[in-house]
Design a protein around this motif. Sequence first.
Motif, mmCIF file in Angstrom:
data_model
loop_
_atom_site.group_PDB
_atom_site.id
_atom_site.type_symbol
_atom_site.label_atom_id
_atom_site.label_comp_id
_atom_site.label_asym_id
_atom_site.label_seq_id
_atom_site.Cartn_x
_atom_site.Cartn_y
_atom_site.Cartn_z
ATOM 1 N N ILE A 19 -3.039 13.646 2.915
ATOM 2 C CA ILE A 19 -2.729 15.082 2.935
ATOM 3 C C ILE A 19 -1.563 15.378 2.005
ATOM 4 O O ILE A 19 -1.581 16.354 1.239
ATOM 5 N N LEU A 20 -0.550 14.523 2.056
ATOM 6 C CA LEU A 20 0.639 14.693 1.210
ATOM 7 C C LEU A 20 0.268 14.658 -0.268
ATOM 8 O O LEU A 20 0.704 15.512 -1.058
ATOM 9 N N ILE A 21 -0.540 13.703 -0.652
ATOM 10 C CA ILE A 21 -0.970 13.566 -2.048
ATOM 11 C C ILE A 21 -1.796 14.774 -2.491
ATOM 12 O O ILE A 21 -1.600 15.311 -3.585
ATOM 13 N N ILE A 22 -2.706 15.212 -1.621
ATOM 14 C CA ILE A 22 -3.569 16.355 -1.965
ATOM 15 C C ILE A 22 -2.740 17.622 -2.164
ATOM 16 O O ILE A 22 -2.928 18.357 -3.149
ATOM 17 N N VAL A 23 -1.802 17.881 -1.241
ATOM 18 C CA VAL A 23 -0.986 19.099 -1.341
ATOM 19 C C VAL A 23 -0.122 19.066 -2.592
ATOM 20 O O VAL A 23 -0.012 20.061 -3.324
ATOM 21 N N LEU A 24 0.502 17.918 -2.868
ATOM 22 C CA LEU A 24 1.338 17.800 -4.067
ATOM 23 C C LEU A 24 0.506 17.967 -5.331
ATOM 24 O O LEU A 24 0.935 18.615 -6.289
ATOM 25 N N ALA A 25 -0.688 17.371 -5.328
ATOM 26 C CA ALA A 25 -1.564 17.480 -6.500
ATOM 27 C C ALA A 25 -1.986 18.926 -6.740
ATOM 28 O O ALA A 25 -1.999 19.406 -7.887
ATOM 29 N N LEU A 26 -2.318 19.642 -5.665
ATOM 30 C CA LEU A 26 -2.716 21.042 -5.798
ATOM 31 C C LEU A 26 -1.550 21.903 -6.278
ATOM 32 O O LEU A 26 -1.716 22.773 -7.147
ATOM 33 N N ASN A 27 -0.375 21.652 -5.721
ATOM 34 C CA ASN A 27 0.816 22.411 -6.111
ATOM 35 C C ASN A 27 1.148 22.185 -7.584
ATOM 36 O O ASN A 27 1.429 23.134 -8.324
ATOM 37 N N THR A 28 1.093 20.943 -7.997
ATOM 38 C CA THR A 28 1.412 20.599 -9.382
ATOM 39 C C THR A 28 0.371 21.148 -10.350
ATOM 40 O O THR A 28 0.713 21.701 -11.403
ATOM 41 N N THR A 29 -0.888 21.013 -10.001
ATOM 42 C CA THR A 29 -1.959 21.527 -10.865
ATOM 43 C C THR A 29 -1.844 23.035 -11.043
ATOM 44 O O THR A 29 -1.946 23.557 -12.160
ATOM 45 N N ALA A 30 -1.605 23.747 -9.937
ATOM 46 C CA ALA A 30 -1.464 25.201 -10.003
ATOM 47 C C ALA A 30 -0.251 25.594 -10.831
ATOM 48 O O ALA A 30 -0.306 26.542 -11.627
ATOM 49 N N THR A 31 0.846 24.856 -10.665
ATOM 50 C CA THR A 31 2.076 25.160 -11.402
ATOM 51 C C THR A 31 1.901 24.923 -12.890
ATOM 52 O O THR A 31 2.309 25.749 -13.717
ATOM 53 N N ILE A 58 0.843 -1.200 0.000
ATOM 54 C CA ILE A 58 0.000 0.000 0.000
ATOM 55 C C ILE A 58 0.876 1.246 0.000
ATOM 56 O O ILE A 58 0.667 2.183 -0.787
ATOM 57 N N LEU A 59 1.872 1.267 0.883
ATOM 58 C CA LEU A 59 2.761 2.428 0.942
ATOM 59 C C LEU A 59 3.622 2.541 -0.313
ATOM 60 O O LEU A 59 3.943 3.645 -0.750
ATOM 61 N N ALA A 60 3.977 1.411 -0.885
ATOM 62 C CA ALA A 60 4.784 1.432 -2.114
ATOM 63 C C ALA A 60 3.997 2.051 -3.266
ATOM 64 O O ALA A 60 4.525 2.870 -4.028
ATOM 65 N N ASN A 61 2.736 1.655 -3.392
ATOM 66 C CA ASN A 61 1.889 2.255 -4.429
ATOM 67 C C ASN A 61 1.627 3.733 -4.136
ATOM 68 O O ASN A 61 1.598 4.557 -5.058
ATOM 69 N N THR A 62 1.457 4.045 -2.861
ATOM 70 C CA THR A 62 1.293 5.439 -2.468
ATOM 71 C C THR A 62 2.532 6.241 -2.831
ATOM 72 O O THR A 62 2.434 7.386 -3.297
ATOM 73 N N ALA A 63 3.702 5.631 -2.625
ATOM 74 C CA ALA A 63 4.974 6.284 -2.974
ATOM 75 C C ALA A 63 5.021 6.600 -4.463
ATOM 76 O O ALA A 63 5.462 7.685 -4.870
ATOM 77 N N ALA A 64 4.561 5.663 -5.269
ATOM 78 C CA ALA A 64 4.553 5.886 -6.724
ATOM 79 C C ALA A 64 3.625 7.035 -7.096
ATOM 80 O O ALA A 64 3.948 7.857 -7.967
ATOM 81 N N VAL A 65 2.478 7.111 -6.424
ATOM 82 C CA VAL A 65 1.542 8.209 -6.674
ATOM 83 C C VAL A 65 2.179 9.539 -6.268
ATOM 84 O O VAL A 65 2.100 10.532 -7.001
ATOM 85 N N ILE A 66 2.817 9.541 -5.096
ATOM 86 C CA ILE A 66 3.460 10.767 -4.594
ATOM 87 C C ILE A 66 4.512 11.266 -5.579
ATOM 88 O O ILE A 66 4.532 12.448 -5.935
ATOM 89 N N MET A 67 5.379 10.355 -6.026
ATOM 90 C CA MET A 67 6.434 10.760 -6.950
ATOM 91 C C MET A 67 5.855 11.217 -8.289
ATOM 92 O O MET A 67 6.346 12.171 -8.895
ATOM 93 N N SER A 68 4.807 10.551 -8.741
ATOM 94 C CA SER A 68 4.197 10.916 -10.025
ATOM 95 C C SER A 68 3.559 12.296 -9.984
ATOM 96 O O SER A 68 3.359 12.926 -11.027
ATOM 97 N N LEU A 69 3.231 12.770 -8.775
ATOM 98 C CA LEU A 69 2.596 14.079 -8.620
ATOM 99 C C LEU A 69 3.600 15.179 -8.273
ATOM 100 O O LEU A 69 3.236 16.354 -8.253
ATOM 101 N N ASP A 70 4.830 14.801 -7.989
ATOM 102 C CA ASP A 70 5.830 15.790 -7.590
ATOM 103 C C ASP A 70 6.253 16.620 -8.792
ATOM 104 O O ASP A 70 6.686 16.086 -9.815
ATOM 105 N N ILE A 71 6.181 17.937 -8.664
ATOM 106 C CA ILE A 71 6.447 18.821 -9.801
ATOM 107 C C ILE A 71 7.918 18.787 -10.222
ATOM 108 O O ILE A 71 8.234 18.947 -11.407
ATOM 109 N N GLN A 72 8.826 18.574 -9.278
ATOM 110 C CA GLN A 72 10.244 18.497 -9.629
ATOM 111 C C GLN A 72 10.517 17.241 -10.454
ATOM 112 O O GLN A 72 11.291 17.272 -11.416
ATOM 113 N N PHE A 73 9.861 16.144 -10.100
ATOM 114 C CA PHE A 73 10.019 14.902 -10.850
ATOM 115 C C PHE A 73 9.405 15.034 -12.242
ATOM 116 O O PHE A 73 9.988 14.590 -13.242
ATOM 117 N N ILE A 74 8.236 15.649 -12.328
ATOM 118 C CA ILE A 74 7.599 15.868 -13.628
ATOM 119 C C ILE A 74 8.493 16.732 -14.509
ATOM 120 O O ILE A 74 8.672 16.453 -15.698
#
Length: 515
Positions: free
Chosen positions: A361-373, A117-133
Amino acid sequence: MKFPEKLKAVHIIMIIFFVTNLFFLTNFPFVHSDEAWLSGLSRNILAEKDLSVTEPFFDLYPRHPHAVKSLFHLIQIIFIKLMGYSIFTFRFISLLAGTAALYLFYKLAKHFTRSDILANTAAVIMSLDIQFIYAAHFARQEIILLLILLIALTYFLSKYRYQNTTRQDIVMGLMLGTGIGIHPNSFIIALAFIVLYTYNLLITKKIKLHNYLAFWGTLAGIALFFVTLSFHFDANFIQNYSSYGQKLGVFSSFLTRFDRLDYFYQKLFYRVSGTYYIPPVKFQFALFAPTIVFIILQVLLKKDKKNIPLLLIFLGINTAYVLIGRYNQTSIIFIFPVCYLMLLNIISIVRKKYMYIITTILIIVLALNTTATLTTDSHDNYDNYLREISSVVGKNKRVLANLNADYYFNNGRLFDYRNLAFLKENNLEFKDYINTNKIEYIIYPEEMDFIYNNRPVWNILYGNIYPYYQDMKEFLDNNCQLVHEFTNKTYGIRITRYIGKQEWKIKIYQVKQQQ
């Protein structure tokens, strides 16, 4: 919902990441001259069938051939043959590497957290990170080096790592040594593993001396191969390469370079840059800083051994930053997966209820940051920029222009403004340069006037333009005809802080006659 055995959740995440990013691959970030610089050299290598050639758009700007980056250029050449010469082609390479890196990050997260579960969550987190994108879009080498780092770490942590056979150490050396053929920043990830190897040799004793020597010997052997090949390309390779490094601050004193590490992170935090785009990463840095402090305290109190490899790699990367002294903003991506893994390891020890809340919370904040950027910083006018140029200038015409226009012109037809800073030492005037290179059109951005009027602040872009500026303006007025003028918020200037702030004028002049 249960996924079929052959199609796991991580595969769905990877597919969504890959397909979604295809839609804005060329819009974010803006096209940087570094991308055209690298792909332009690859195109010239292909045209000349010679790895030792230099960039065709630089004739006065000093360039010397070397074998470092040769593998990267060969990769680009393969894709030029498959997909043609366009910014999409080269960013597609980065997206492929980024998608593969996403999977490796998932594997590492699963190794450390022991939770799918955390591994898949990690993949989601990284996929949403604007620096990684950003890294997965930018047509430079950092995302490929990140992939090498993750492959090497996955291999090092595998159950085969501690069998004490030299074969694994040779493989490690080969993987990391391959990075030398991608970019000099391979030193950053190589040093991280040298630190890791040294710790396991001297402290944990999990690695024997013969393992250590096998690793070092392989790494050194590959480095020697690229150095030898570089001497074949250029007999004065060391002298020329050192001279180039000196201009970038590589040979500053150790204390000076160390002091600049803090400034490096501050510039990234506050998004201070010259021509490179810097994504907003304040939130990530605010997470990473306490994470690292917590992990260091846990390690010192001998309450945590699991995170020691990650902490050593983080320290190794930052040590390499200091030793190199260049502090290229794009290389910051190397710390992101390491810091995220340490953060996930902390999250994995809390109660499940809190774990779900924190990761959500982490996923939501990253998603909002990336979407806005992406909403504010995506630029869909690169095609318009090239279309305006193509309306009056044929792609086979010889032009003086910014390198960011290279994707329109045929090989060897564009000459970059950086050459002009070396007119005096080549005993040339502006008109001589135009005549010698048989320039037919001059694509003149308003940026040149801005740099001149605000001199010497922005001399870092093209060198000092003062010595030739008046001659250039007179030549444009007296020996050229203005055939087209248009505006572009993004590609009329290369200084990041002014991109998108106003409509920048770009004038296209046709040279009327040779003088």
